[in-house]
Each structure stands twice: as structure tokens, then as C-alpha cells.
Design an enzyme around this catalytic site. Structure first.
Site, PDB file in Angstrom:
ATOM      1  N   THR A  13      82.784  32.587  37.201  1.00 40.07           N
ATOM      2  CA  THR A  13      82.382  33.327  38.403  1.00 40.07           C
ATOM      3  C   THR A  13      82.586  32.441  39.630  1.00 40.07           C
ATOM      4  O   THR A  13      82.440  31.216  39.571  1.00 40.07           O
ATOM      5  CB  THR A  13      80.922  33.801  38.306  1.00 40.07           C
ATOM      6  OG1 THR A  13      80.051  32.674  38.346  1.00 40.07           O
ATOM      7  CG2 THR A  13      80.684  34.589  37.025  1.00 40.07           C
ATOM      8  N   GLY A  14      82.959  33.070  40.741  1.00 36.89           N
ATOM      9  CA  GLY A  14      83.198  32.325  41.976  1.00 36.89           C
ATOM     10  C   GLY A  14      84.279  31.283  41.806  1.00 36.89           C
ATOM     11  O   GLY A  14      84.116  30.123  42.177  1.00 36.89           O
ATOM     12  N   SER A  15      85.434  31.713  41.253  1.00 37.09           N
ATOM     13  CA  SER A  15      86.496  30.739  40.964  1.00 37.09           C
ATOM     14  C   SER A  15      87.688  30.870  41.904  1.00 37.09           C
ATOM     15  O   SER A  15      88.756  30.346  41.625  1.00 37.09           O
ATOM     16  CB  SER A  15      86.938  30.840  39.505  1.00 37.09           C
ATOM     17  OG  SER A  15      87.126  32.172  39.111  1.00 37.09           O
ATOM     18  N   GLY A  18      86.726  26.146  45.595  1.00 41.46           N
ATOM     19  CA  GLY A  18      85.691  25.163  45.291  1.00 41.46           C
ATOM     20  C   GLY A  18      85.653  24.711  43.835  1.00 41.46           C
ATOM     21  O   GLY A  18      86.678  24.596  43.153  1.00 41.46           O
ATOM     22  N   ILE A  19      84.426  24.457  43.382  1.00 39.50           N
ATOM     23  CA  ILE A  19      84.219  23.938  42.033  1.00 39.50           C
ATOM     24  C   ILE A  19      84.696  24.951  40.987  1.00 39.50           C
ATOM     25  O   ILE A  19      85.316  24.575  39.982  1.00 39.50           O
ATOM     26  CB  ILE A  19      82.717  23.596  41.841  1.00 39.50           C
ATOM     27  CG1 ILE A  19      82.341  22.397  42.736  1.00 39.50           C
ATOM     28  CG2 ILE A  19      82.397  23.311  40.383  1.00 39.50           C
ATOM     29  CD1 ILE A  19      80.837  22.115  42.800  1.00 39.50           C
ATOM     30  N   GLY A  20      84.452  26.226  41.241  1.00 40.57           N
ATOM     31  CA  GLY A  20      84.861  27.260  40.285  1.00 40.57           C
ATOM     32  C   GLY A  20      86.372  27.299  40.095  1.00 40.57           C
ATOM     33  O   GLY A  20      86.869  27.447  38.971  1.00 40.57           O
ATOM     34  N   TYR A 154      67.497  28.045  48.433  1.00 37.73           N
ATOM     35  CA  TYR A 154      68.579  27.671  47.511  1.00 37.73           C
ATOM     36  C   TYR A 154      68.032  26.813  46.370  1.00 37.73           C
ATOM     37  O   TYR A 154      68.292  27.083  45.195  1.00 37.73           O
ATOM     38  CB  TYR A 154      69.655  26.910  48.284  1.00 37.73           C
ATOM     39  CG  TYR A 154      70.729  26.246  47.452  1.00 37.73           C
ATOM     40  CD1 TYR A 154      71.759  26.993  46.893  1.00 37.73           C
ATOM     41  CD2 TYR A 154      70.730  24.857  47.251  1.00 37.73           C
ATOM     42  CE1 TYR A 154      72.754  26.373  46.143  1.00 37.73           C
ATOM     43  CE2 TYR A 154      71.727  24.239  46.510  1.00 37.73           C
ATOM     44  CZ  TYR A 154      72.738  24.991  45.957  1.00 37.73           C
ATOM     45  OH  TYR A 154      73.715  24.378  45.220  1.00 37.73           O
TER      46      TYR A 154
END
Ligand SMILES: NC(=O)c1ccc[n+]([C@@H]2O[C@H](COP(=O)([O-])OP(=O)(O)OC[C@H]3O[C@@H](n4cnc5c(N)ncnc54)[C@H](OP(=O)(O)O)[C@@H]3O)[C@@H](O)[C@H]2O)c1
Length: 264
Positions: A13-15, A18-20, A154
Site C-alpha cells: 500500500t502507498g507504493s 517513498g518507502i513503499g 500521527y
């Protein structure tokens, strides 16, 4: 080390950045068919193109969806009902004063950073348990165990990631499925690069010194005194996703450059 991941299917998810994105590329390099997610089709397609170039034997697929919305999650699950690896990476963060955190903001962070990953784990874990094979990996943060006070809305969700992963790991007793959490420290993603630009553009400091100045003044506890690269986090996640890492269960794995000053 042979990772033994060839032919597996992963949703990261969220790829789209960034890190994803680094995790998606890292898994694809090990022969994994990766489902790339983000809310913007052009960015998702750009990652898929990069994967096709770097790992042409794999079959990357797009899942353009806002995973904070239940209907979008259901559409992704319907389109991709069986996966071997779920990386719950997607998360939002925003420094703000505690006094500015309204109930609506608490709700948004809870839905995006906690409920989305919970819903996906709830959907995919049963299939993994039936096949006695699978990995669920949450991406938390050092904020989970060392809230800075810069963004309480957060930090709370990242602590919840650890707790939820530990609870889910209890469902895997005696089998080959594992649930774990990786906790990155400050990492040089596009968003962090933009933040440095905003902080230092008018500072007069040469760009080559922005990172070291940021670490010295804003992350003084970091022992490595540099930002972590997304690829470094990705290599740890790829390992945890692999059959080689079967003895990690309910673990909270820190890769924070020494930012958290305690032994555990
Ligand atoms: N960067 C750090 O220093 C750091 C440190 C510790 C932990 N982490 C954690 O690592 C994870 C990734 O962080 P990052 O810095 O790589 O984030 P990022 O650069 O902001 O990327 C976030 C990714 O998630 C996607 N996304 C955001 N909201 C989404 C939604 N509602 N539905 C689907 N996709 C969504 C974004 O694409 P779109 O915006 O196009 O949708 C993007 O692909 C997060 O969980 C974060 O808490 C980051």
C-alpha cells in the site's frame, strides 16, 4: 542469500512513492508480482514501468485507490482476492500543535493509518492461514515508541500499528504465516526532500549540507547522523517478507539509525 520469493504476489500500500515504492521495487527484484497502490494513476503507472524495466520477468499490477475509503478497499480486495504478502505501508503524517488536532483530524489519521491496514489484514489473513503461507508487515515509525510531541495524531496511530500487528500475530500460532512491524526512522523520501527544500532554500547553506545540518539540529539522537535511504528499509522488509524470516512473529523491528536511545 536466496530469498525464495519468486512467483509470490504482494500488495504494497502507498507504493507510488517513498518507502513503499522502494519496497515494491525491492520485492519485484526478488521475483515477486507486486500490486502497486496510490491515489494517482500516473504515479502508479510510473512505478509499474520502472518495475517492468528492472524486473521484466514479474507481472506488476496497478491498484489505484484511496485506501482510507472502505469502498476503494473493497474494490482492491475484489480485484486481487489472493495475495501472499501484504505490506501495510501507506500512512500520512503532518506536524501540528496538539491544540490544533480536532476530532475530525484524529478520525482521519485513525482511518488512514490504522483502519485501512486493519481492513486489508482482515481480508487477506484468512486466505494466508488457509494456505499456511503468508506475511503481513506493518510499517510504523520510531514515533510509535518515542512520540516526539510534534504530531500526536500521527504518533498514536503508529503505536496502534505495533499493538495491532502483535494481536494479529496471535492468530498465526503454529503455522507458517507471520505478522510483524518494521519501524523506520527519518528516511529520505520525496516528501522529506521537499521538507528540506522548504526549510533550507533561503538559509544560505549549500544544499550539500542540508542533510547533515538537519540531522545535527533536528535529529540529534540519530547515531548515523544521516537520513536513512528508502532502499535500506526496503531490504529489511524484503527479508521479513521472505521464508528466511519465519522466526519473526509479532516483532517490532527498528531501523532508525540509533534514533531511539534505548536498548529495546
Ligand atoms: N519518511 C519517513 O521519514 C518515515 C519515517 C518513519 C515512518 N514512515 C512511515 O513509512 C510509511 C511511508 O512513508 P513515506 O514517507 O514513504 O510516505 P510518502 O512519501 O508520503 O508516500 C506515501 C505513499 O502513500 C500513498 N498514499 C497516501 N495516502 C493514501 C491513501 N489514502 N490511499 C492510498 N495511497 C495513499 C502516496 O501516494 P498518493 O499521495 O499519490 O496517494 C504515496 O505512494 C508511512 O506509514 C510512514 O508513516 C516514514
Amino acid at each position: 542469500m536466496e530469498m525464495g520469493l519468486t512467483g509470490q504476489r504482494a500488495l504494497v500500500t502507498g507504493s507510488s512513492k517513498g518507502i513503499g515504492k522502494a519496497i515494491a521495487l525491492g520485492l519485484a527484484a526478488e521475483g515477486v508480482d507486486v500490486i502497486v497502490n496510490g491515489r494517482h494513476a500516473d504515479e502508479v503507472e510510473a512505478v509499474i514501468a520502472a518495475i517492468r524495466q528492472a524486473a521484466p520477468a514479474t507481472n506488476p499490477q496497478a491498484a489505484v485507490a484511496d485506501l482510507s475509503r472502505a469502498e476503494d478497499r473493497e474494490a482492491v480486495i475484489a480485484a486481487h482476492p489472493d495475495i501472499d504478502i501484504l505490506v501495510n505501508n501507506m500512512g500520512i503524517f503532518e506536524p501540528m500543535s496538539y491544540w490544533d488536532i480536532t476530532p475530525a483530524i484524529w478520525q482521519k489519521f485513525f482511518e488512514t493509518n490504522v483502519l485501512a491496514g486493519d481492513a486489508l489484514a482482515r481480508a487477506y489473513l484468512p486466505g494466508m492461514l488457509n494456505r499456511d503461507q503468508g506475511r503481513v508487515i506493518f510499517i510504523a515509525s520510531e514515533e510509535a515508541i518515542m512520540p516526539s510531541g510534534e504530531m500526536a495524531q500521527y504518533s498514536m496511530t503508529k503505536t496502534m500499528n505495533l499493538s495491532l500487528a502483535k494481536s494479529l500475530s496471535k492468530l498465526t500460532r503454529g503455522g507458517q504465516v507471520t505478522v510483524n512491524t518494521v519501524m523506520p526512522g527519518s528516511t529520505l523520501t520525496e516528501g522529506v526532500a521537499d521538507m528540506l527544500q522548504t526549510m533550507y532554500a533561503d538559509s544560505g547553506l549549500p544544499q550539500s549540507q542540508w542533510e547533515s545540518d538537519f540531522m545535527a539540529h533536528h535529529r540529534p539522537l540519530s547515531q548515523i547522523q544521516r537520513l536513512i535511504r528508502p532502499e535500506e528499509i526496503a531490504r529489511l522488509v524484503v527479508f521479513v517478507a521472505s521464508p528466511q524470516a519465519g522466526a519473526f512473529s509479532g516483532a517490532a523491528l527498528r531501523m532508525d539509525g540509533g534514533l531511539v536511545p534505548t536498548i529495546f
